[in-house]
Design a protein around this motif. Structure first.
Motif, PDB file in Angstrom:
ATOM      1  N   ARG A  80       0.704  -1.272   0.040  1.00  0.00           N
ATOM      2  CA  ARG A  80      -0.056   0.018   0.092  1.00  0.00           C
ATOM      3  C   ARG A  80       1.000   1.485  -0.029  1.00  0.00           C
ATOM      4  N   TRP A 137       5.634   7.126  -3.566  1.00  0.00           N
ATOM      5  CA  TRP A 137       5.578   7.568  -4.942  1.00  0.00           C
ATOM      6  C   TRP A 137       6.720   8.905  -5.373  1.00  0.00           C
ATOM      7  N   CYS A 160      -2.559   6.158 -12.161  1.00  0.00           N
ATOM      8  CA  CYS A 160      -3.706   4.941 -12.377  1.00  0.00           C
ATOM      9  C   CYS A 160      -4.120   4.377 -10.952  1.00  0.00           C
ATOM     10  N   THR A 161      -3.781   4.942  -9.886  1.00  0.00           N
ATOM     11  CA  THR A 161      -4.103   4.427  -8.687  1.00  0.00           C
ATOM     12  C   THR A 161      -4.949   5.531  -7.898  1.00  0.00           C
ATOM     13  N   ASP A 162      -5.248   5.111  -6.802  1.00  0.00           N
ATOM     14  CA  ASP A 162      -6.172   6.297  -5.881  1.00  0.00           C
ATOM     15  C   ASP A 162      -5.367   7.360  -5.129  1.00  0.00           C
ATOM     16  N   VAL A 163      -4.145   7.123  -5.416  1.00  0.00           N
ATOM     17  CA  VAL A 163      -3.050   8.181  -4.834  1.00  0.00           C
ATOM     18  C   VAL A 163      -3.033   9.616  -5.459  1.00  0.00           C
ATOM     19  N   GLU A 164      -3.291  10.518  -4.969  1.00  0.00           N
ATOM     20  CA  GLU A 164      -3.272  11.850  -5.507  1.00  0.00           C
ATOM     21  C   GLU A 164      -2.027  12.623  -5.531  1.00  0.00           C
ATOM     22  N   ASN A 198       1.871   5.130  -0.425  1.00  0.00           N
ATOM     23  CA  ASN A 198       1.287   6.332  -0.263  1.00  0.00           C
ATOM     24  C   ASN A 198       1.969   7.413  -1.148  1.00  0.00           C
ATOM     25  N   HIS A 249      -3.087  18.502 -15.400  1.00  0.00           N
ATOM     26  CA  HIS A 249      -3.372  17.565 -14.218  1.00  0.00           C
ATOM     27  C   HIS A 249      -3.407  18.390 -13.034  1.00  0.00           C
TER      28      HIS A 249
END
Length: 532
Positions: free
Chosen positions: A311, A317, A342-346, A313, A374
């Motif tokens: 997982r 990244w 492409c993940t849910d991490v902003e 964060n 973006h």
């Protein structure tokens, strides 16, 4: 959905509320109060402290106000324990006016109440008020405890004009018999380190008969501030010999020291220690480890660490993206950014800055435009750090027009030195000296003080544009108006400007003015000038 009325007694529900708060189940504690109210019952002096504690832990000041109002309504607010818990709630939620109002209404504040106010002021950077509260409690005969001193030292007491405030408080702790209290000594040590008083910190550290991992970590952070990584490694060896168990803070400091050293073997040793200590799944440490491997040039190892975390964060990244961007692989940095999207991490501001650095290294304005789109989509376009990064990237990609659009989109009052500097440098890089000077004058009119880097950009702009008089005026302004010590870059830019304009005698005369300590830095350039 309606809540069924409980059939249990008030005592039973109070017990559930207290147990939930004591076990750290703060949301459950607050939920237990709902069916109690629905049944037409209300809490008492044993209920409200748990509710206030839960509101404080969850940082819910508005709900805390409701709890306070209900305590007043049922007549429980006169109880000293209820008042103290409400005071603690307001303090921890940073509602200082409410906390102070409640404190002033207390007929006989307890030591805990005084400590709450001292700590609240200190942690909210109201250091003067914290010290005033500390002195007031002593003046009314309330003897400070170790918790009082720890609370006072939790803020930036070193920002006060008092000479060595940390040592003054240490002296007070000795006078009051609190010099054996380890949390107090750790707080004094931490403050001395934070204030850069490393010599005094070392004396205190050596005099402490009892130490904890917090003590060692505070001392380690002091040596990290000075870049003395060998001392850091030495302290860690002593910690291991003494049998101390490392915590995450200590290990982050160790990784920071390894980054300064930049040795791959040391990095692998630190990695092994993390695994041995059971921290291989802690994301913040893994992010630091990715950064360490990247700084040591082993991006494959960094990628392996990154891939092993299930997982991920935003910090992890960003560390990997930054590693590729700074390690000379901007294409991989951009691919990593695409994968992140492409993940849910902003992404955050640091992520965007790293990606923009990759775009600048590739010289791709198109990629930078995609990043900008973006940025707008996630609402980061108003962040100064992001705006500055976009300006710098567009300039390096040769598109000053887009850079200027970003610059003009930032309101004048919000522009800081970095964003002015980035735009001035953009004009300097394309030889638009006049535009750079106009922008510099605007910056001065807005009251933004230039630094040495801005003057380097200005002299470069004058150099590329052949603006001799303007360049000489910039150099004079640098030293006379702003009192900035010229660097070798400032001298060399000015000498280049004079040489290109054919003023060789003036250039050689200017060269003779370079201080001896700077001449070695420009030895290569000196040969070019003399040869010319």
């Amino acid at each position: 959905m309606s809540v069924a009325a409980p059939t249990s007694t008030l005592r039973h529900w109070n017990r559930l509320i207290q147990l939930a708060a004591a076990s750290g189940s703060y949301s459950r504690c607050l939920r237990h109060y709902v069916p109690l109210l629905a049944a037409g019952l209300h809490g008492d002096a044993s209920t409200f402290p748990s509710l206030a504690k839960s509101c404080a832990a969850l940082r819910l000041p508005r709900l805390g106000c409701s709890v306070h109002a209900h305590a007043l309504l049922v007549g429980a607010a006169s109880d000293v324990f209820v008042l103290t818990s409400l005071l603690d709630m307001y303090a921890k939620c940073a509602c200082l006016p409410d906390a102070r109002r409640l404190f002033d209404e207390m007929p006989s504040p307890t030591l805990i109440s005084w400590n709450c106010m001292v700590t609240a002021y200190s942690k909210s950077s109201c250091v003067t008020e914290a010290v005033a509260m500390f002195n007031t409690m002593r003046g009314v005969g309330v003897r400070p405890s170790g918790a009082t001193l720890v609370g006072l030292l939790s803020g930036r007491v070193d920002s006060l004009s008092t000479r060595n405030p940390g040592l003054c408080l240490y002296g007070y702790s000795m006078k009051s018999g609190l010099d054996t209290d380890l949390p107090v000594l750790n707080s004094v040590l931490t403050m001395l380190v934070r204030a850069g008083q490393l010599y005094d910190a070392c004396l205190l550290f050596d005099s402490m008969h009892e130490k904890s991992v917090v003590t060692w970590s505070a001392m380690v952070s002091g040596f990290l501030q000075t870049g003395d990584y060998m001392k850091v490694f030495g302290l860690f060896n002593h910690m291991q010999t003494a049998g101390y168990k490392f915590d995450s803070v200590a290990l982050v400091n160790l990784i920071s020291a390894a980054v300064l050293l930049g040795n791959l073997l040391v990095a692998k040793g630190v990695h092994a220690l993390l695994i041995k200590s059971g921290f291989e799944s802690e994301q913040d440490l893994m992010s630091s480890l990715v950064n360490l491997y990247a700084k040591c040039g082993d991006l494959e190892a960094a990628q392996e660490v990154f891939d092993a975390v299930h997982r991920k964060n935003v910090v992890l990244w960003t560390s990997m993206i930054s590693g590729y961007a700074e390690g000379g692989h901007p294409d991989k940095a951009l691919k990593m950014f695409d994968s992140m999207l492409c993940t849910d991490v902003e992404p955050n501001e640091a992520t965007v800055s790293s990606v923009l650095s990759a775009c600048a290294n590739l010289g791709s304005a198109n990629q930078a435009k995609k990043v900008e789109d973006h940025v707008v989509a996630i609402g980061l376009q108003k962040d100064l750090r992001v705006a500055t990064g976009l300006i710098d990237t567009y300039c390096k990609c040769g598109n000053v027009t887009l850079a200027r659009e970003i610059f003009d989109g930032v309101t004048t009052t919000n522009r800081d030195l970095a964003i002015w500097s980035a735009m001035i440098n953009g004009y300097a890089c394309i030889g638009e000296g006049s535009e750079a000077l106009v922008l510099f004058n605007e910056m001065q009119n807005q009251g933004v003080q230039p630094d040495a880097i801005v003057f380097t950009h200005l002299l470069t702009a004058c150099n590329y544009s052949g603006l001799v008089d303007e360049g000489l005026q910039c150099f004079r302004s640098l030293t006379v108006e702003y009192g900035i010590e010229p660097s070798i870059e400032h001298y060399m830019c000015t000498i280049d400007l004079l040489c290109k304009a054919g003023h060789l005698s003036a250039a050689k005369e200017f060269f003779r003015k370079i201080p001896i300590q700077l001449q070695n830095q420009g030895s290569g350039r000196r040969q070019q000038i003399i040869g010319g």
